[in-house]
Design an enzyme around this catalytic site. Structure first.
Site, mmCIF file in Angstrom:
data_model
loop_
_atom_site.group_PDB
_atom_site.id
_atom_site.type_symbol
_atom_site.label_atom_id
_atom_site.label_comp_id
_atom_site.label_asym_id
_atom_site.label_seq_id
_atom_site.Cartn_x
_atom_site.Cartn_y
_atom_site.Cartn_z
ATOM 1 N N ASP A 159 9.300 87.072 -65.341
ATOM 2 C CA ASP A 159 8.525 88.803 -65.687
ATOM 3 C C ASP A 159 10.047 89.182 -66.684
ATOM 4 O O ASP A 159 10.294 89.741 -66.235
ATOM 5 C CB ASP A 159 9.072 89.901 -64.063
ATOM 6 C CG ASP A 159 7.585 89.263 -63.411
ATOM 7 O OD1 ASP A 159 6.796 90.020 -63.779
ATOM 8 O OD2 ASP A 159 7.686 88.514 -62.369
ATOM 9 N N ARG B 10 12.958 92.977 -55.586
ATOM 10 C CA ARG B 10 12.984 93.756 -55.675
ATOM 11 C C ARG B 10 13.839 94.347 -54.402
ATOM 12 O O ARG B 10 13.701 95.628 -53.422
ATOM 13 C CB ARG B 10 10.894 93.535 -54.802
ATOM 14 C CG ARG B 10 10.890 94.690 -54.557
ATOM 15 C CD ARG B 10 9.393 94.427 -54.333
ATOM 16 N NE ARG B 10 8.161 94.083 -55.007
ATOM 17 C CZ ARG B 10 7.747 92.861 -54.921
ATOM 18 N NH1 ARG B 10 7.017 92.492 -53.342
ATOM 19 N NH2 ARG B 10 6.561 92.149 -56.022
ATOM 20 N N CYS C 286 17.661 88.699 -54.751
ATOM 21 C CA CYS C 286 16.042 90.221 -53.976
ATOM 22 C C CYS C 286 16.027 90.461 -55.354
ATOM 23 O O CYS C 286 16.968 91.318 -55.236
ATOM 24 C CB CYS C 286 16.413 90.362 -52.674
ATOM 25 S SG CYS C 286 14.382 91.065 -52.982
HETATM 26 C C1 LIG Z 1 2.932 87.890 -59.743
HETATM 27 C C2 LIG Z 1 2.484 89.448 -59.830
HETATM 28 C C3 LIG Z 1 1.364 89.156 -59.119
HETATM 29 C C4 LIG Z 1 0.826 87.564 -58.981
HETATM 30 O O1 LIG Z 1 0.897 87.043 -60.834
HETATM 31 P P1 LIG Z 1 0.410 85.669 -60.890
HETATM 32 O O2 LIG Z 1 0.879 85.146 -62.003
HETATM 33 O O3 LIG Z 1 -1.345 85.466 -60.256
HETATM 34 O O4 LIG Z 1 0.918 84.948 -59.315
HETATM 35 C C5 LIG Z 1 0.385 90.272 -59.158
HETATM 36 N N1 LIG Z 1 0.513 91.521 -59.360
HETATM 37 C C6 LIG Z 1 2.027 91.682 -59.601
HETATM 38 C C7 LIG Z 1 2.615 93.668 -59.745
HETATM 39 C C8 LIG Z 1 3.174 90.535 -59.487
HETATM 40 O O5 LIG Z 1 4.687 91.538 -59.222
HETATM 41 S S1 SF4 Z 2 11.335 90.741 -50.475
HETATM 42 FE FE1 SF4 Z 2 13.126 89.940 -51.241
HETATM 43 S S2 SF4 Z 2 14.499 89.321 -49.643
HETATM 44 FE FE2 SF4 Z 2 13.062 89.801 -48.667
HETATM 45 S S3 SF4 Z 2 12.342 87.210 -48.589
HETATM 46 FE FE3 SF4 Z 2 11.457 88.454 -50.598
HETATM 47 S S4 SF4 Z 2 13.089 87.774 -52.066
HETATM 48 FE FE4 SF4 Z 2 14.241 87.728 -49.682
#
Ligand SMILES: *Cc1c(COP(=O)(O)O)cnc(C)c1O
Ligand code: SF4
Length: 364
Positions: free
Chosen positions: A325, A118, A116
């Site tokens: 990203d 985040r 993950c």
């Molecule tokens: C990934 C993401 C999106 C969506 O991006 P797409 O390229 O349209 O899938 C929108 N906002 C945030 C903050 C993101 O990280």
């Molecule tokens: S937020 Fe993180 S832990 Fe939860 S489903 Fe998505 S990748 Fe998995």
């Protein structure tokens, strides 16, 4: 209580329970024995456990069972690799791109993926005041949603709202539908996207009622996360069918993971079973530089070479966009597959949307 909520209660969440099912390796047990506090919690659904097998190298086990390598932090990693906090104008709202925004609907997940990115937010591991406050105050979810809805109302250029987290489907139906309807009330034209890992980890969450109610709230897209073909179990296929039969378009985002899916055959098989389940492979993400995930990150140059070879043998429909990203908050970019990526001093240089070159480390 619904059956998926009972299954949530029956999750495996500690070492004693886990050892009743699996024989752990030392590197796995060491994570549980550690006193490190700021770590992503552990939770595993019985469903996922049943798919996993007892081999420590199994692709599903690597995603679900923590290892002591999670305490290895590389200098270029960070708790918030995408700098989401900088792009957060309001609690729970991330607005990085002009035409779309993301609302963190829940910080909980049915299963905590060890990769993950985040993790600064997920599972209550977040530091920032806003999450501490939100956890203490149940009403704060709707306060934040109300503020976010007003923000969207003032900005018609935002066309899409992503509900993410954590996993938004951890919310009970009533809360979830109220949340969606609140945003829709302020912005009837909003295109909604629900990001969830439930079809992979707790397919019973996709109840007929959920599918029907989502279908009534079109345009609403579900974006799931399957990383390995073994995750697309018969109950997962049935869950996806309930969504598809309700008229909901379904996309998949995978993460390129070391020892899980970082080979051509696995990714090819994954796309095949996804399409058969009426799911479009949307993105394959290069791993974000989240602290403690280096053992699960596949090297970027390996990803490039796999994608180059896959392009030759897969249909356009089956081929996800290989994207990353940009570390430091540059946003999402697709990774150029040709001509050959420019690499300097163990850093791959990726052209960002601003035409600047952004470094991404070359790992072995
Ligand atoms: C990934 C993401 C999106 C969506 O991006 P797409 O390229 O349209 O899938 C929108 N906002 C945030 C903050 C993101 O990280
Ligand atoms: S937020 Fe993180 S832990 Fe939860 S489903 Fe998505 S990748 Fe998995």
């Amino acid at each position: 209580m619904e059956s998926w909520q009972r299954e949530l209660k029956e999750r495996v969440t500690n070492l004693d329970e886990l050892e009743r099912f699996l024989h752990l390796e030392d590197e796995e047990r060491a994570w549980f024995d550690s006193e490190e506090e700021r770590r992503l919690p552990f939770a595993l659904t019985r469903h996922y456990l049943s798919l996993m097998g007892d081999d420590p190298a199994s692709p599903l086990r690597r995603q679900a069972i923590p290892r002591k390598e999670e305490f290895r932090f590389l200098s270029y990693e960070s708790a918030d690799p995408l700098c989401e906090q900088e792009y957060s104008p309001l609690p729970r709202l991330i607005h990085r791109y002009e035409d779309r925004a993301l609302f963190l609907a829940s910080d909980r997940c049915a299963l905590y993926c060890r990769h993950c990115f985040r993790r600064h937010f997920t599972g209550g591991a977040g530091q920032g005041d806003r999450e501490v406050k939100n956890r203490k105050d149940r009403r704060s979810l709707f306060e934040a949603a109300q503020d976010a809805a007003c923000y969207l109302e003032k900005r018609p250029e935002i066309r899409e709202l992503l509900l993410s987290g954590g996993d938004p489907l951890m919310l009970p139906d009533g809360t979830l539908f109220r949340l969606i309807d609140l945003f829709r009330k302020h912005r009837p034209d909003l295109i909604l996207r629900i990001g969830t890992r439930m079809p992979a980890v707790l397919p019973s969450r996709i109840t007929p009622v959920l599918a029907r109610e989502f279908g009534r709230r079109a345009p609403l897209f579900v974006v799931c996360q399957f990383n390995h073909p073994d995750e697309i179990s018969p109950p997962a296929v049935e869950a996806l069918a309930r969504l598809a039969d309700s008229g909901i378009p379904i996309l998949n985002q995978s993460v390129l993971l070391r020892g899980v899916n970082d080979d051509r055959e696995t990714l090819k098989a994954l796309s095949g079973v996804l399409l058969a389940a009426r799911v479009i492979p949307y993105y394959l993400f290069q791993g974000d530089l989240a602290a403690g995930t280096s053992h699960l990150r596949a090297p970027i140059l390996k990803g490039v070479s796999i994608m180059r070879s896959l392009r030759q043998c897969m249909s356009g429909l089956a081929t996800p966009v290989y994207a990353v990203d940009l570390p430091g908050g540059g946003g999402k970019v697709s990774i150029p597959l040709d001509p050959v990526l420019r690499v300097e001093e163990r850093e791959a240089l990726l052209p960002g949307p601003d035409n600047r070159l952004w470094p991404y480390p070359v790992e072995d």
